[in-house]
Structure formats: C-alpha cells, structure tokens
Design a protein around this motif. Structure first.
Motif, PDB file in Angstrom:
ATOM      1  N   ARG A 137      24.313 -23.278  39.843  1.00 57.13           N
ATOM      2  CA  ARG A 137      25.243 -22.666  40.777  1.00 57.13           C
ATOM      3  C   ARG A 137      26.623 -22.648  40.133  1.00 57.13           C
ATOM      4  O   ARG A 137      26.906 -23.416  39.212  1.00 57.13           O
ATOM      5  N   VAL A 138      27.496 -21.784  40.628  1.00 62.64           N
ATOM      6  CA  VAL A 138      28.846 -21.727  40.073  1.00 62.64           C
ATOM      7  C   VAL A 138      29.884 -22.317  41.018  1.00 62.64           C
ATOM      8  O   VAL A 138      31.037 -22.518  40.629  1.00 62.64           O
ATOM      9  N   ASP A 139      29.510 -22.615  42.258  1.00 60.99           N
ATOM     10  CA  ASP A 139      30.452 -23.171  43.230  1.00 60.99           C
ATOM     11  C   ASP A 139      30.377 -24.695  43.233  1.00 60.99           C
ATOM     12  O   ASP A 139      30.083 -25.327  44.250  1.00 60.99           O
ATOM     13  N   LEU A 152      36.289 -21.779  38.048  1.00 63.92           N
ATOM     14  CA  LEU A 152      35.434 -21.499  39.204  1.00 63.92           C
ATOM     15  C   LEU A 152      35.600 -20.058  39.674  1.00 63.92           C
ATOM     16  O   LEU A 152      34.634 -19.391  40.035  1.00 63.92           O
ATOM     17  N   SER A 153      36.836 -19.564  39.671  1.00 62.65           N
ATOM     18  CA  SER A 153      37.102 -18.187  40.079  1.00 62.65           C
ATOM     19  C   SER A 153      36.447 -17.195  39.117  1.00 62.65           C
ATOM     20  O   SER A 153      35.805 -16.220  39.543  1.00 62.65           O
ATOM     21  N   ALA A 169      32.630 -17.218  39.521  1.00 62.20           N
ATOM     22  CA  ALA A 169      32.194 -16.492  40.718  1.00 62.20           C
ATOM     23  C   ALA A 169      32.267 -14.984  40.493  1.00 62.20           C
ATOM     24  O   ALA A 169      31.379 -14.228  40.920  1.00 62.20           O
ATOM     25  N   GLU A 170      33.311 -14.531  39.799  1.00 63.73           N
ATOM     26  CA  GLU A 170      33.451 -13.104  39.509  1.00 63.73           C
ATOM     27  C   GLU A 170      32.339 -12.624  38.570  1.00 63.73           C
ATOM     28  O   GLU A 170      31.768 -11.536  38.760  1.00 63.73           O
TER      29      GLU A 170
END
Length: 569
Positions: free
Chosen positions: A78-80, A95-96, A99-100
């Motif tokens: 997961r990326v979060d 993290l931003s 998510a992108e």
C-alpha cells in the motif's frame, strides 16, 4: 488448428485487464530540500518495487525516512503508510507522490496486514547507557567506548543526528598559534563568553568548554571527518572569534560521527525511547525503554547514564511553559525529537531545571546569507541592512546571528509580521545576482519597488534608508553600527526574505564541568550525566554565540561519556 490457437490466445489477452501486466509509474512532489520522486512497479494488484529518490533531502533525516517509507509500502502492499516521525515534510512529499503514481497506474492494490508482534525482552546491563543520538549522544558514546566501556545508545527516532544534523556544524573554539594574532585566545574567549552571559554562566563550565574546544575539534577532525579539505571559517562578530564549519555542515559531519561510533562497536538502537530513569539508593542506575513494538525493557548501566535528548523546541506544551513573549509566533525548525522528555526524566530524580528571563532565542531561514558567487566574504553579513515588515530597522546588523534573530523574536512581540528582509546592494556584495539565482532573493530598482516587496509604506522605507545613509561611514548610527560596516545602501537593491525559525532552546539542566547533573542545592544526581541542548542552562544567559550550541553538544558530550566511563576504574 494453429490459426485457431493463436486467435484464442489473442482473445484471451484482450479479455485480461490492463492492470494484470507489470507496469511502472512515477510522480514528483516537493520535499524538504527539493523534489522527491517516487517510482512504483506494480504487477497486477501487487507492489513489486518502490523507489523513492530525494537528492536534496538531508541524508540522515529525510533520506533515511524515504528508505523506511519504501520498505513500509512494500511490506504493506500500500502507499498510504504512516509518515516517519521527525521527517514530516520529506514523508508527506513521498506519500503524496506515491498516491499520485498509484492513481496514474489505474491499479488497485490489495493491502496486507503487517503484524507487529511484541517481543518480551529480558533486562540488560551495560557499562554506560546513552539516551539520545544527536551530537551530544554520539560523542558521549564514542568517548565512553574509547575509554573501554561497553555502551548502549538508544534513540527514539528512526535515524540519528538530532538537531545537530540540522545545524551548520560550526564549532566555536579558542585560537591557536596558526590563527591570527588578533584572534581570541582561551582567556579572551572566556572573558567574551562570560560577558555575553552577563556573568550568569557558571565560570568553571565555560572554562572547561574553552579548554576542551581545540582538542575536541581536532578529535573530530582527525578521527571522524571524511572530507577535511572542506573546512571553512565561519563569519563572526567580533571577527576575532574563531569558529570552524566542518565539512558538509550538520548533515555530513553527523553521518561521519555516526559511522565512527558504529566502527567502535557502540550498540546503537533506533526507535527505542527512554521513558523513565531507574534509581536505587539515590543513584541513577539505568532507564526503562520502550521499543517500536510496544515492548518495554530495563537497561542497567554500571558506570552511569548520559542524557542527551536535546531541548524542547518541538513541544508546544513545553514552549508555553518555559518561553517568553513573541515565542508563539516563531515556527520550529528543530528535530521532532526535541520535546523535553529528558527534562521530565531528570526532574523526577531531583535535577534542577532552570531558565533565565527572556531566554527564547531562534534562528532564521536565510542560513546561506554569507555565501556569494565570489567566494566566502566574512564581512558581508554585517554590512547588510535588515528591515522589519514595517520597513524599519531595529538592530545594529553587525551582530552575531543569534542576537539578530532573538531581536526579531522580540520584534514579533511588538506586533510586526513574521517577515524580515535582508537588503544588499552591489557595493556590499558584487555578486547579488548569485543571491537571486540561488537563494530566492529579488531585485528592486528603487525605493517604491522595495517597499512593495516588503509590503511596507514607501515613506517608512524611504525614511529608514535616508537615516541609514546619513550615518554611513560614521559611528553615529542610531543602533550603534560601526562605520566600517555601514557603507550606506543604494538602488538597485537585492532583497532576501527571512523568517525567524526556532532551532534551539537555552536552559534546562545545570551541569558541573564533568557533565554531572546538578540538584537545586548544588549537589549532583549520582550516576547521571548530561550534555548538549538539554543541559546548557548554566552555560548561557539569554542568548547563544554562533558555534557554541553545536560546540557545547560535542564538547560536553565527549566529557560526559568519559566521565561516566571513569566510574569503571
């Protein structure tokens, strides 16, 4: 038959979703020191690789955080994931961007549960326990190891360095024979520092710092610095103060010091927080520590415990408790680990916590002020003009930087905005274009443009410049700026914004010249030593001198480790 098989395979391929094939997606976000680029490799619903690059991030802080985040993303698919404590800006950028990149891929990841199993740990015993992994803690661990002691160092964050890794890596020291005859020798530096403290400092503590300064500087330079050719002399007021900036400033030198500590066999444990000191018969004999998995352990220290947890610049609660007017308007640029936990632990075992009045000092964002394209000119910082948000001067600019920044904090208490402006012209610095190209400075062709940039009334700025120029070349400046530094100021102007940022705190524990922690009655807390920002209360008055904060950390860190290790004999 072959044509039918090929046709069937083609139809099957068309029926499979696009995300079933491995793909790579990248995205970029702004981090602490520049762009952070995240590249995800995705196979179906699984992350198979996460690469996070942030060339401008501080290696020991942001760089370490990016590595940790990549590992967490792979582990949890997961990326979060959670940001890394102490590296919020770098973490949020990664993290931003992640998510992108994931959104661009169109993939849906199936998150995995990452079990954290609490480990039951037996009590341990070592010779010296060091709490905190910044400049003071690492030098304490090194000196104790060099004295033959077994050392465990615990650091609550996931990386070493503390505020020292965010500093300029400058050490204030006494002059030696190879310095200029005008430079301050040990006795002159002692008189200067005592006067700076308004005679509030403990004379013996100051003297021990000075008498240890050259030897400690050489100790680090000879044993730990990997690129010694890059040492610079830092500009000071008065210019006879000798302060050396170690190569790479805080980030590089703290990496060098950490590597040396590891090479000596120090047992360094990250993400391990000390919560309480252990007392037996009035003596500190160890500490209770908590690991990242929630498990606790008692670590006993036969020779002594060294507290090196830093100050409390990142604790709003402690700042509200201890700080002074205008302090609430100064943002923190200190390590996230500096929350005053060492003060709390020490107070519980009888240590005195002490502050002087109006102590709250700070730094500022325009740290590269002294550099220009033409090289290193020590006089430039003292020749500039500094204006507040009203377009007014408020101090003799030919001062050491902490004095200027502390006065900025006092200005904030009067109601001005948290924006101050360094004004150059081509006479002060012939390379002002370098400031524009590299340090976000801007040009103003005239007073009207200058006032517009500052956001101040034109008449205020004009009156300030007129008064300043009227005193140029004389000793008649209203703030006492000497003639040699007041060259006047003429259009076109080069303007650089600076905002006060809290980088350190002054006050806390009082120590002896051997780094023993003191009680209110002047006796020592047996078995407890301290160094660095946590324990500078009787070294300063209301302000620090450039190079002495980092200098205090490494000099008294070294003393503390050696003092504790001496108890084994």
């Amino acid at each position: 038959m072959m044509k039918k098989i090929l046709a069937a395979l083609m139809i099957l391929a068309l029926m499979l979703p696009a995300c079933a094939f491995a793909q790579t997606q990248s995205a970029t976000a702004k981090g602490f020191g520049g762009d952070v680029v995240v590249t995800l490799t995705i196979d179906g619903a699984n992350l198979t690789n996460v690469a996070i690059e942030g060339a401008g991030e501080t290696p020991a802080i942001g760089g370490a955080a990016l590595e940790k985040l990549a590992e967490a993303m792979i582990a949890g698919n997961r990326v979060d994931v959670d940001a890394v404590a102490g590296a919020t800006i770098s973490s949020n950028a990664a993290l931003s961007a992640a998510a992108e990149a994931l959104a661009a891929s169109g993939a849906t990841l199936t998150a995995k549960e990452v079990a954290v199993e609490e480990v039951v740990r037996e009590d341990e015993t070592t010779d010296v326990l060091v709490i905190g992994g910044g400049g003071a803690g690492l030098t304490a661990a090194i000196s104790a190891r060099e004295a033959g002691a077994n050392v465990i160092l615990v650091e609550k964050l996931s990386f070493l360095g503390g505020c020292s890794s965010m500093s300029g890596g400058v050490i204030l020291r006494a002059a030696i024979e190879t310095d200029s005859e005008e430079d301050m020798d040990a006795d002159e530096l002692y008189e200067f520092l005592m006067n700076e403290s308004e005679q509030r400092a403990d004379a013996a503590v100051v003297r021990k710092y000075i008498d240890s300064s050259v030897d400690t500087y050489n100790w680090i330079y000879d044993n730990m610095v990997k690129h010694p050719e890059n040492v610079q002399r830092y500009p000071m007021i008065p210019e006879t103060l000798v302060a050396n900036r170690l190569p790479g400033r805080g980030p590089e030198i703290m990496g060098d010091i950490a590597d040396y500590a590891y090479s000596l066999g120090a047992d360094i444990r990250l993400e391990v927080a000390a919560t309480d000191l252990i007392e037996e018969n009035g003596k500190v004999v160890g500490a209770v520590v908590r690991y990242a998995d929630g498990g606790e352990q008692k670590i006993y220290a036969k020779a002594g415990v060294v507290l090196a947890t830093g100050g409390f610049a990142s604790s709003t609660e402690k700042l509200a408790q201890y700080s002074t007017p205008g302090a609430e308007k100064v943002a923190s640029n200190a390590s996230a680990g500096t929350v005053g936990d060492g003060l709390d632990m020490a107070e519980k075992v009888g240590a005195v916590v002490r502050f002087t009045d109006d102590w709250d000092t700070c730094g500022a964002t325009f740290a590269a002020l002294t550099l220009s394209a033409g090289g290193y000119d020590m006089s430039i910082p003292h020749k500039i003009m500094i204006l507040n948000s009203n377009g007014e001067r408020f101090i003799n600019e030919a001062n050491i930087q902490p004095t200027i920044y502390t006065e900025m904090r006092r200005q904030l208490a009067t109601g001005v905005e948290n924006e101050f402006w360094f004004i150059f012209d081509d006479n002060i610095d012939s390379n002002t274009q370098w400031l524009v190209d590299n340090l976000n400075a801007v040009k103003a062709a005239n007073v009207e443009e200058l006032a517009a940039i500052i956001g101040a009334p034109v008449e205020n700025v004009q009156a300030t410049i007129d008064a300043y120029n009227a005193a140029a070349g004389t000793d008649n400046d209203v703030f006492g700026k000497p003639a040699e530094y007041n060259l006047g100021i003429q259009a076109p102007y080069t303007v650089a914004l600076t905002t006060p940022m809290r980088t350190t705190t002054i006050g806390g524990l009082c120590i002896t010249p051997d780094a023993e922690v003191l009680k209110e009655d002047g006796s020592v807390v047996e078995g407890l030593y301290a160094a660095g920002e946590l324990a500078n209360s009787n070294f300063y008055g209301t302000i620090y001198t450039c190079g002495s904060a980092y200098g205090h950390a490494v000099i008294y860190g070294r003393i503390a480790g050696a003092s504790a290790a001496a108890n084994l004999n």
